[in-house]
Write a protein that holds these residues in place. Sequence first.
Motif, mmCIF file in Angstrom:
data_model
loop_
_atom_site.group_PDB
_atom_site.id
_atom_site.type_symbol
_atom_site.label_atom_id
_atom_site.label_comp_id
_atom_site.label_asym_id
_atom_site.label_seq_id
_atom_site.Cartn_x
_atom_site.Cartn_y
_atom_site.Cartn_z
ATOM 1 N N ILE A 1 -45.547 7.485 -5.138
ATOM 2 C CA ILE A 1 -46.992 7.665 -5.024
ATOM 3 C C ILE A 1 -47.322 8.534 -3.818
ATOM 4 C CG2 ILE A 1 -49.185 6.482 -4.655
ATOM 5 C CD1 ILE A 1 -48.055 4.100 -6.174
ATOM 6 N N THR A 2 -46.620 8.300 -2.711
ATOM 7 C CA THR A 2 -46.842 9.099 -1.506
ATOM 8 C C THR A 2 -46.524 10.568 -1.761
ATOM 9 O OG1 THR A 2 -46.360 7.232 -0.038
ATOM 10 C CG2 THR A 2 -46.139 9.447 0.887
ATOM 11 N N PHE A 3 -45.403 10.822 -2.422
ATOM 12 C CA PHE A 3 -45.036 12.199 -2.747
ATOM 13 C C PHE A 3 -46.107 12.847 -3.624
ATOM 14 C CE2 PHE A 3 -41.117 11.305 -0.845
ATOM 15 C CZ PHE A 3 -40.322 12.436 -0.811
ATOM 16 N N ALA A 4 -46.569 12.116 -4.629
ATOM 17 C CA ALA A 4 -47.576 12.663 -5.541
ATOM 18 C C ALA A 4 -48.883 12.943 -4.807
ATOM 19 C CB ALA A 4 -47.815 11.694 -6.698
ATOM 20 N N ILE A 5 -49.276 12.047 -3.921
ATOM 21 C CA ILE A 5 -50.519 12.229 -3.168
ATOM 22 C C ILE A 5 -50.451 13.494 -2.323
ATOM 23 C CG2 ILE A 5 -51.882 11.318 -1.250
ATOM 24 C CD1 ILE A 5 -51.308 8.509 -2.330
ATOM 25 N N VAL A 6 -49.392 13.612 -1.538
ATOM 26 C CA VAL A 6 -49.273 14.759 -0.629
ATOM 27 C C VAL A 6 -49.189 16.063 -1.420
ATOM 28 C CG1 VAL A 6 -47.854 15.840 1.149
ATOM 29 C CG2 VAL A 6 -48.210 13.359 1.173
ATOM 30 N N GLU A 7 -48.403 16.058 -2.491
ATOM 31 C CA GLU A 7 -48.250 17.275 -3.291
ATOM 32 C C GLU A 7 -49.577 17.726 -3.891
ATOM 33 O OE1 GLU A 7 -46.327 18.751 -7.513
ATOM 34 O OE2 GLU A 7 -45.757 16.793 -6.699
ATOM 35 N N GLU A 8 -50.296 16.797 -4.519
ATOM 36 C CA GLU A 8 -51.544 17.166 -5.190
ATOM 37 C C GLU A 8 -52.623 17.577 -4.194
ATOM 38 O OE1 GLU A 8 -51.919 17.629 -8.291
ATOM 39 O OE2 GLU A 8 -49.952 16.865 -8.870
ATOM 40 N N VAL A 9 -52.681 16.915 -3.058
ATOM 41 C CA VAL A 9 -53.695 17.267 -2.061
ATOM 42 C C VAL A 9 -53.390 18.635 -1.451
ATOM 43 C CG1 VAL A 9 -54.683 16.637 0.171
ATOM 44 C CG2 VAL A 9 -54.334 14.881 -1.567
ATOM 45 N N LEU A 10 -52.119 18.912 -1.199
ATOM 46 C CA LEU A 10 -51.764 20.240 -0.693
ATOM 47 C C LEU A 10 -52.113 21.323 -1.710
ATOM 48 C CD1 LEU A 10 -48.288 19.651 1.029
ATOM 49 C CD2 LEU A 10 -50.534 19.874 2.106
ATOM 50 N N GLU A 11 -51.892 21.032 -2.984
ATOM 51 C CA GLU A 11 -52.247 22.001 -4.024
ATOM 52 C C GLU A 11 -53.758 22.209 -4.099
ATOM 53 O OE1 GLU A 11 -50.497 20.971 -7.741
ATOM 54 O OE2 GLU A 11 -48.464 21.513 -7.119
ATOM 55 N N LEU A 12 -54.522 21.179 -3.791
ATOM 56 C CA LEU A 12 -55.976 21.343 -3.734
ATOM 57 C C LEU A 12 -56.373 22.269 -2.589
ATOM 58 C CD1 LEU A 12 -58.921 20.638 -4.439
ATOM 59 C CD2 LEU A 12 -58.663 18.564 -3.052
ATOM 60 N N GLY A 13 -55.639 22.196 -1.492
ATOM 61 C CA GLY A 13 -55.956 23.055 -0.353
ATOM 62 C C GLY A 13 -55.800 24.532 -0.654
ATOM 63 N N MET A 14 -54.923 24.872 -1.590
ATOM 64 C CA MET A 14 -54.678 26.286 -1.892
ATOM 65 C C MET A 14 -55.920 26.997 -2.434
ATOM 66 S SD MET A 14 -50.854 25.843 -3.490
ATOM 67 C CE MET A 14 -50.707 27.574 -3.963
ATOM 68 N N PRO A 15 -56.573 26.501 -3.489
ATOM 69 C CA PRO A 15 -57.769 27.204 -3.972
ATOM 70 C C PRO A 15 -58.942 27.120 -3.007
ATOM 71 C CG PRO A 15 -57.476 25.152 -5.175
ATOM 72 C CD PRO A 15 -56.229 25.365 -4.368
ATOM 73 N N LEU A 16 -59.046 26.014 -2.269
ATOM 74 C CA LEU A 16 -60.141 25.907 -1.303
ATOM 75 C C LEU A 16 -60.006 26.966 -0.213
ATOM 76 C CD1 LEU A 16 -60.454 22.022 -0.893
ATOM 77 C CD2 LEU A 16 -61.919 23.547 -2.223
ATOM 78 N N LEU A 17 -58.796 27.128 0.312
ATOM 79 C CA LEU A 17 -58.570 28.161 1.327
ATOM 80 C C LEU A 17 -58.753 29.558 0.742
ATOM 81 C CD1 LEU A 17 -55.472 26.768 3.272
ATOM 82 C CD2 LEU A 17 -57.771 27.139 4.188
#
Length: 215
Positions: free
Chosen positions: A179-195
């Motif tokens: 779950i921790t891996f999935a959380i960090v991965e998905e949140v980092l991927e969200l940061g890409m389009p926002l940036l």
Amino acid sequence: MFRILYLAIFTLLAALILWLHMVPPEISELQTSEEGMIEQLSTISWFAAAGLMAVYVWQSAWRPGMWAVLLLVCCALREMDYHRIFTGQSLLSSRFYFKGQVPWEQRLLGLAIIALLTYAVWCFFRAALPRWWQGLKRKEGPALAVAAVFGLGLLSKGIDRLHGTLSDFGLWHERSLPITFAIVEEVLELGMPLLTLVAILHFWWNSRSSSRAAN
């Protein structure tokens, strides 16, 4: 102003990771699933970045930017799993082309799509890379943001690979680790389009400011 926006994005990402760790695991799994909030926000943000880039290209008549629009739309479609539309396997995976069960028509279509994307990447980066590199050396905000996008992409992909490797070898001892891996991965991927979205807006703002100063 844009420094505040960049800082707000990283603050949001950190807050999301913290919040998703604090809520029950069932909620974390739901929010990081394909139909969850994080994936939906990523998709919307990629489309928003593509739309903003299209408006910039239309107003500035910078034709290579249309390739960027195509690539940003493809990023959004990837979030929607369109790269698995045929067989459930990714068009970006070598197994799609070498696995016997995939019809040859789908393989040819996949190769055509990959060829188009490769050409789009080449055309865009041939035009944009020198400008980006100069901006990076001058530590300009948009250039640094784009570098951060690539950094987040590499980091999230590394986490995904590590997640898969540990799962294949059965090295999970606690449910919380996947779950921790999935959380960090998905949140980092969200940061890409926002940036990316803020970087386009920042670059547009700088371009207009330079034009006003020249006049």
